[in-house]
Design a protein around this motif. Structure first.
Motif, PDB file in Angstrom:
ATOM      1  N   VAL A 277       1.938  -4.990   5.989  1.00  0.00           N
ATOM      2  CA  VAL A 277       1.598  -3.974   4.994  1.00  0.00           C
ATOM      3  C   VAL A 277       2.906  -3.350   4.506  1.00  0.00           C
ATOM      4  O   VAL A 277       3.637  -2.719   5.280  1.00  0.00           O
ATOM      5  CB  VAL A 277       0.666  -2.899   5.576  1.00  0.00           C
ATOM      6  N   ASP A 278       3.182  -3.542   3.234  1.00  0.00           N
ATOM      7  CA  ASP A 278       4.405  -3.014   2.621  1.00  0.00           C
ATOM      8  C   ASP A 278       4.135  -1.578   2.171  1.00  0.00           C
ATOM      9  O   ASP A 278       3.477  -1.341   1.165  1.00  0.00           O
ATOM     10  CB  ASP A 278       4.786  -3.905   1.432  1.00  0.00           C
ATOM     11  N   GLU A 279       4.681  -0.624   2.916  1.00  0.00           N
ATOM     12  CA  GLU A 279       4.504   0.795   2.607  1.00  0.00           C
ATOM     13  C   GLU A 279       5.777   1.400   2.017  1.00  0.00           C
ATOM     14  O   GLU A 279       6.119   2.558   2.272  1.00  0.00           O
ATOM     15  CB  GLU A 279       4.073   1.563   3.855  1.00  0.00           C
ATOM     16  N   ALA A 280       6.465   0.630   1.176  1.00  0.00           N
ATOM     17  CA  ALA A 280       7.727   1.099   0.614  1.00  0.00           C
ATOM     18  C   ALA A 280       7.574   2.391  -0.179  1.00  0.00           C
ATOM     19  O   ALA A 280       8.524   3.174  -0.284  1.00  0.00           O
ATOM     20  CB  ALA A 280       8.335   0.011  -0.280  1.00  0.00           C
TER      21      ALA A 280
ATOM     22  N   ASN B  29       0.841  -1.205   0.000  1.00  0.00           N
ATOM     23  CA  ASN B  29       0.000   0.000   0.000  1.00  0.00           C
ATOM     24  C   ASN B  29       0.873   1.252   0.000  1.00  0.00           C
ATOM     25  O   ASN B  29       1.538   1.524   0.994  1.00  0.00           O
ATOM     26  CB  ASN B  29      -0.919   0.007   1.227  1.00  0.00           C
ATOM     27  N   PRO B  30       0.898   2.039  -1.096  1.00  0.00           N
ATOM     28  CA  PRO B  30       0.277   1.723  -2.378  1.00  0.00           C
ATOM     29  C   PRO B  30       0.964   0.509  -3.000  1.00  0.00           C
ATOM     30  O   PRO B  30       2.147   0.271  -2.775  1.00  0.00           O
ATOM     31  CB  PRO B  30       0.498   2.988  -3.210  1.00  0.00           C
ATOM     32  N   THR B  31       0.202  -0.238  -3.757  1.00  0.00           N
ATOM     33  CA  THR B  31       0.664  -1.530  -4.243  1.00  0.00           C
ATOM     34  C   THR B  31       1.501  -1.387  -5.509  1.00  0.00           C
ATOM     35  O   THR B  31       1.127  -0.684  -6.440  1.00  0.00           O
ATOM     36  CB  THR B  31      -0.531  -2.453  -4.526  1.00  0.00           C
ATOM     37  N   ASN B  32       2.623  -2.054  -5.514  1.00  0.00           N
ATOM     38  CA  ASN B  32       3.472  -2.192  -6.697  1.00  0.00           C
ATOM     39  C   ASN B  32       3.088  -3.520  -7.358  1.00  0.00           C
ATOM     40  O   ASN B  32       3.118  -4.557  -6.700  1.00  0.00           O
ATOM     41  CB  ASN B  32       4.937  -2.220  -6.255  1.00  0.00           C
ATOM     42  N   PRO B  33       2.638  -3.537  -8.630  1.00  0.00           N
ATOM     43  CA  PRO B  33       2.758  -2.499  -9.655  1.00  0.00           C
ATOM     44  C   PRO B  33       1.479  -1.731  -9.965  1.00  0.00           C
ATOM     45  O   PRO B  33       1.473  -0.902 -10.869  1.00  0.00           O
ATOM     46  CB  PRO B  33       3.141  -3.325 -10.883  1.00  0.00           C
ATOM     47  N   THR B  34       0.373  -2.016  -9.271  1.00  0.00           N
ATOM     48  CA  THR B  34      -0.914  -1.460  -9.702  1.00  0.00           C
ATOM     49  C   THR B  34      -1.067   0.014  -9.338  1.00  0.00           C
ATOM     50  O   THR B  34      -1.919   0.698  -9.900  1.00  0.00           O
ATOM     51  CB  THR B  34      -2.081  -2.238  -9.067  1.00  0.00           C
ATOM     52  N   SER B  35      -0.286   0.501  -8.374  1.00  0.00           N
ATOM     53  CA  SER B  35      -0.352   1.878  -7.888  1.00  0.00           C
ATOM     54  C   SER B  35      -1.657   2.169  -7.159  1.00  0.00           C
ATOM     55  O   SER B  35      -2.038   3.327  -6.990  1.00  0.00           O
ATOM     56  CB  SER B  35      -0.152   2.887  -9.031  1.00  0.00           C
ATOM     57  N   VAL B  36      -2.336   1.120  -6.703  1.00  0.00           N
ATOM     58  CA  VAL B  36      -3.582   1.273  -5.954  1.00  0.00           C
ATOM     59  C   VAL B  36      -3.267   1.599  -4.503  1.00  0.00           C
ATOM     60  O   VAL B  36      -2.394   0.974  -3.881  1.00  0.00           O
ATOM     61  CB  VAL B  36      -4.428  -0.017  -6.040  1.00  0.00           C
ATOM     62  N   LEU B  37      -3.991   2.571  -3.963  1.00  0.00           N
ATOM     63  CA  LEU B  37      -3.882   2.922  -2.552  1.00  0.00           C
ATOM     64  C   LEU B  37      -5.132   2.417  -1.841  1.00  0.00           C
ATOM     65  O   LEU B  37      -6.229   2.932  -2.047  1.00  0.00           O
ATOM     66  CB  LEU B  37      -3.755   4.439  -2.388  1.00  0.00           C
ATOM     67  N   HIS B  38      -4.966   1.396  -1.021  1.00  0.00           N
ATOM     68  CA  HIS B  38      -6.089   0.815  -0.306  1.00  0.00           C
ATOM     69  C   HIS B  38      -6.428   1.664   0.922  1.00  0.00           C
ATOM     70  O   HIS B  38      -5.532   2.202   1.582  1.00  0.00           O
ATOM     71  CB  HIS B  38      -5.766  -0.610   0.141  1.00  0.00           C
ATOM     72  N   PRO B  39      -7.711   1.789   1.280  1.00  0.00           N
ATOM     73  CA  PRO B  39      -8.070   2.533   2.494  1.00  0.00           C
ATOM     74  C   PRO B  39      -7.449   1.890   3.739  1.00  0.00           C
ATOM     75  O   PRO B  39      -7.447   0.665   3.890  1.00  0.00           O
ATOM     76  CB  PRO B  39      -9.601   2.435   2.525  1.00  0.00           C
TER      77      PRO B  39
ATOM     78  N   ALA C 224      -1.738   6.027  -7.292  1.00  0.00           N
ATOM     79  CA  ALA C 224      -1.318   6.795  -6.121  1.00  0.00           C
ATOM     80  C   ALA C 224       0.185   6.736  -5.887  1.00  0.00           C
ATOM     81  O   ALA C 224       0.706   7.531  -5.106  1.00  0.00           O
ATOM     82  CB  ALA C 224      -2.045   6.298  -4.873  1.00  0.00           C
ATOM     83  N   GLY C 225       0.884   5.794  -6.534  1.00  0.00           N
ATOM     84  CA  GLY C 225       2.319   5.653  -6.338  1.00  0.00           C
ATOM     85  C   GLY C 225       3.113   6.414  -7.375  1.00  0.00           C
ATOM     86  O   GLY C 225       2.548   7.049  -8.273  1.00  0.00           O
ATOM     87  N   PRO C 226       4.433   6.330  -7.315  1.00  0.00           N
ATOM     88  CA  PRO C 226       5.283   7.004  -8.294  1.00  0.00           C
ATOM     89  C   PRO C 226       5.452   6.186  -9.575  1.00  0.00           C
ATOM     90  O   PRO C 226       6.519   6.183 -10.184  1.00  0.00           O
ATOM     91  CB  PRO C 226       6.608   7.164  -7.544  1.00  0.00           C
TER      92      PRO C 226
END
Length: 371
Positions: free
Chosen positions: A192-195, A166-176, A306-308
């Motif tokens: 929860v991987d918040e890298a 979260n946000p997930t690599n590779p989808t760039s989804v930010l889960h609530p 939501a990710g880079p």
């Protein structure tokens, strides 16, 4: 959570614990750096999710100053305290690691999980580490039609270790954050991987500062925003008993003195303010990338991102990726992520000028490959 043959997706979901044969078709050890390593010519790198122009000069100076102390064994107390203060947690809830990747290995070795579950598509190293430690891993595969978003009932009740990004690599989804916190329950370790969370403006939906979620383990990396992939520095935030268990399987002095100096420096108020400004710029640059990609009718962008980085689907992605290399651009293939297939690519967010050059090259590659 069903199979999607058109995406090359294997038929497995939360209730189907595909076992020894599950890694087939997915190279879990393939990462973005493989796209640029050993390139014959200079490539514009959209494959690796490390912010360009980093590390900044002030951080390089802090790291260089630490070299005078290399004769002494590393002492991580100051860096550990700095991370704890940064998140408003006691130091006993912090473990420094040689990048977030090391943390996955420690978790796989230290947590006696009987039913570990990894939520895909996501960074593949957690599953690879679990398998290397002898675990049989179950997959929960999120689907494109749902925006790769997690339904609360997707994870089986018997899962005693759950890993999600979260946000997930590779989808760039930010889960609530509330959705993820709702996965916690007695007897379960929730990882929860918040890298990439420090690349999200305001770090909204982060669980890093939470001490009220039972079994929660949050992983953070300092390598992405600060350009320290070669230095290897990250950390774990968890209950003290979990930190102690991870320390027991961690080698002595796992984090170098220069990496410790970097960790301490990146937790100062001025550094956090700089990271926040960088996150805002990244969000603006990502919006520009999405707008330009929308001009290409063959390209579908997974969003909202939501990710880079952004995940795209397009026909002939493998051939287009090869043609893009000829045109001077490296992008990340998507078919090594469980839950994706040969029509997916991941693109790192870059500045607007680079994006404009890339979209021209992508349009050219699409025209040539689909002709």
């Amino acid at each position: 959570m069903s199979a999607d043959a058109s995406a090359g997706r294997p038929a497995h979901g939360p209730a189907a614990p595909s076992a020894e044969d599950e890694p087939a078709g997915f190279d879990l050890r393939h990462h973005g750096d493989a796209e640029v390593r050993g390139a014959d010519a200079a490539l514009t790198d959209l494959a690796v999710n490390v912010r360009t122009g980093t590390p900044p000069d002030w951080l390089k100076a802090r790291i260089a100053a630490s070299l005078d102390g290399l004769a002494a064994y590393p002492d991580g107390r100051a860096a550990r305290d700095a991370v704890a203060v940064r998140h408003g947690l006691p130091a006993r809830r912090v473990l420094l690691t040689a990048g977030a990747a090391e943390a996955f290995v420690l978790l796989a070795r230290a947590i006696p999980a009987r039913c570990p579950v990894v939520v895909h598509p996501q960074f593949t190293e957690p599953e690879a580490a679990l398998r290397d430690a002898g675990h049989t891993v179950r997959r929960v595969v999120l689907e494109e039609r749902d925006g790769f978003r997690l339904a609360p009932d997707a994870v089986p009740d018997e899962a005693d270790l759950v890993v999600i990004g979260n946000p997930t690599n590779p989808t760039s989804v930010l889960h609530p954050a509330d959705t993820l916190a709702g996965l916690a329950r007695p007897g379960r370790t929730l990882v929860v991987d918040e890298a990439f969370m420090d690349a999200v403006p305001g770090e909204r939906e982060s669980l890093a500062d939470r001490a009220d979620v039972p079994g929660l383990v949050v992983l953070r990396s300092l390598t992405k925003t600060w350009g320290l992939a070669g230095l290897r520095i990250g950390y774990v935030l968890a209950e003290p008993d979990t930190i102690t268990a991870l320390e027991r399987v961690q080698p002595l002095w796992p984090v170098s003195s220069p990496a410790l100096a970097a960790a301490e420096a990146c937790c100062t108020p001025s550094a956090l303010a700089e990271a926040a400004r960088a996150a805002e710029r990244t969000a603006a640059d990502r919006a520009h990338l999405a707008e330009r990609l929308a001009e290409l009718t063959e390209v579908r962008v997974c969003g909202p991102a939501a990710g880079p980085f952004v995940l795209i689907r397009l026909p002939g992605a493998a051939a287009i990726r090869t043609r893009l290399r000829d045109l001077g651009f490296a992008v990340r293939r998507g078919d090594t992520f469980p839950g994706l297939g040969p029509d997916w690519l991941r693109l790192a967010v870059r500045d607007r000028a680079t994006t404009d050059r890339f979209v021209i090259a992508l349009a050219k590659a699409l025209a040539e490959v689909t002709a």
